[in-house]
Design an enzyme around this catalytic site. Sequence first.
Site: not given
Ligand code: TNX
Length: 523
Positions: A337
């Site tokens: 992300e």
């Molecule tokens: C996605 S999954 C994220 C996290 C969040 C999560 C909540 C991922 C690699 N990153 O930063 O905490 O969703 O479900």
Amino acid sequence: MNFIKLLSLIIIISITYSCNEPLKGSSDLIYLPTTLNVIPIPNEVSKSIGSFVIDKETSFVYDEEIKNSAKLFNQYLSKGLGYKLKGEIEFSFSNLFKQTRSVVFSVNDSITSTEGYRITISEQKLLVESSTDKGAFLAVQTLRQILPTSFENSTYREEQINLELLKINDSPEYSYRGFMLDVARHFHSVDDVKHLIDLLAIYKINTLHLHLSDDQGWRIEIKSWTNLTDHGSKSSVKNEKGGFYTQEDYKEIQKYALKHHITIIPEIDMPGHTNAALSSYAELNCNGKATKPYYGTKVGFSTLCIDKDITYKFLDDVIGELAKITLGEYIHIGGDESHSTKESDYIPFIKRAIDIVKSHNKKVIGWDEIANTQIDKETVVQFWGKAKNAKLGAKKGSKIIMSPSDKIYLDIKYNDSTKIGITWAGLNPVDDAYNWNPESFIEGVTRDNILGIEAPLWSETVVTRADMEFLVFPRLLGVAEIAWSKPGNRDWNSYKLRLAKQKERFEVLNINYYKSPVIEWGH
Ligand code: TNX
């Protein structure tokens, strides 16, 4: 039919019969692993009539190489029985001729899986065989589920126990069976992590991934960059629960994990999810200004400054210190992300981060987005969201860890009415978390591409130990079975009955589990 034909028919039938028999033994009755009340279900199980008695007369012998697990078992027995069996080293001359009933832990080098084991319970002997102490440890976890549950909290009162006669032959489907705890959104203490390790071990999870840094907090002491913890560890979601592990704490966690044959994988998320670092050090920001601490739950707004040399000095110091105190072979670099990092920056950044980890003699794991960069075969891709990333990673020759968010993200709510948890990936009820197959989940990612399975627990809504237990139990057990058991042995109808029986264990261990309505827990 003439005599010769009849004779050959008998021979053929008996050969076929003995080949189909999973474990040899004249009185073996059943071959149905699913009738054994154990999670994860072992590969092969057979039972026969009779029982093995453990009492004060039962002796206890073990091979030196697997003495740790052997002693652990004797210790566990003593919790229930109130006394330890008399222990000695095996294969002394006198032992060879003893006819007493005994518990025997014996090294068997023909067991090729380092995590494999055999348990044979006959009238005279409870025999545990493995080629490693780890295998014997895993056998002990199976035995724990065969013994009365009240051994767990030392409330078993009889001086003697009768075990039914059994043979178990077991080894894992996947070598990587993981759980992830996010200690960045809310901090979780060393004691809570140790407690978690106790519980993970029962179900043969062998990897604990700690998400040590994020926008909301920095959780590991770095001696060359002290403000990461002096400042960056204070914050958390809603400013509820900050904190950090000193390097000594981290070593202690690893030591404790190692005793449970669990490897710790530390994650420093980058280049996004870095606000805690950016707010601790102004020089890490492109504009030279420190950001404010962040207490919310948004993602994708922070990024390290890709063009500055200091960024790479920072990473080299952080990874260097972490690598020095990390026993396992992997360091996780996040990479998820990074919406505020341009793609043209993200690609070379990840390459440099991978090189830094390698220069400290560790291998890399990253979230599935890193598949879009120049990764090599040694770098592991952790699938969480985009199938196309996992597919690309597999195509590049990387191994994949399967953590599908719509199945085994344990921070996702069970259903609309459960209080803690979040819902961005939908809902993950207990049956959905069990009913999927890693090897056919993504087209282009097959059994050979998969290193293992990991269930993450992100902690935006997870503040206390009770919160953690509520989301983890019982879903973790399904994940453990997917990761350990042979696909052909997995079956929801058997699993849900075995899971219902774990209720007693959850209760004697005081686990705050969710009484999911899809399971008939009984009274
Ligand atoms: C996605 S999954 C994220 C996290 C969040 C999560 C909540 C991922 C690699 N990153 O930063 O905490 O969703 O479900």
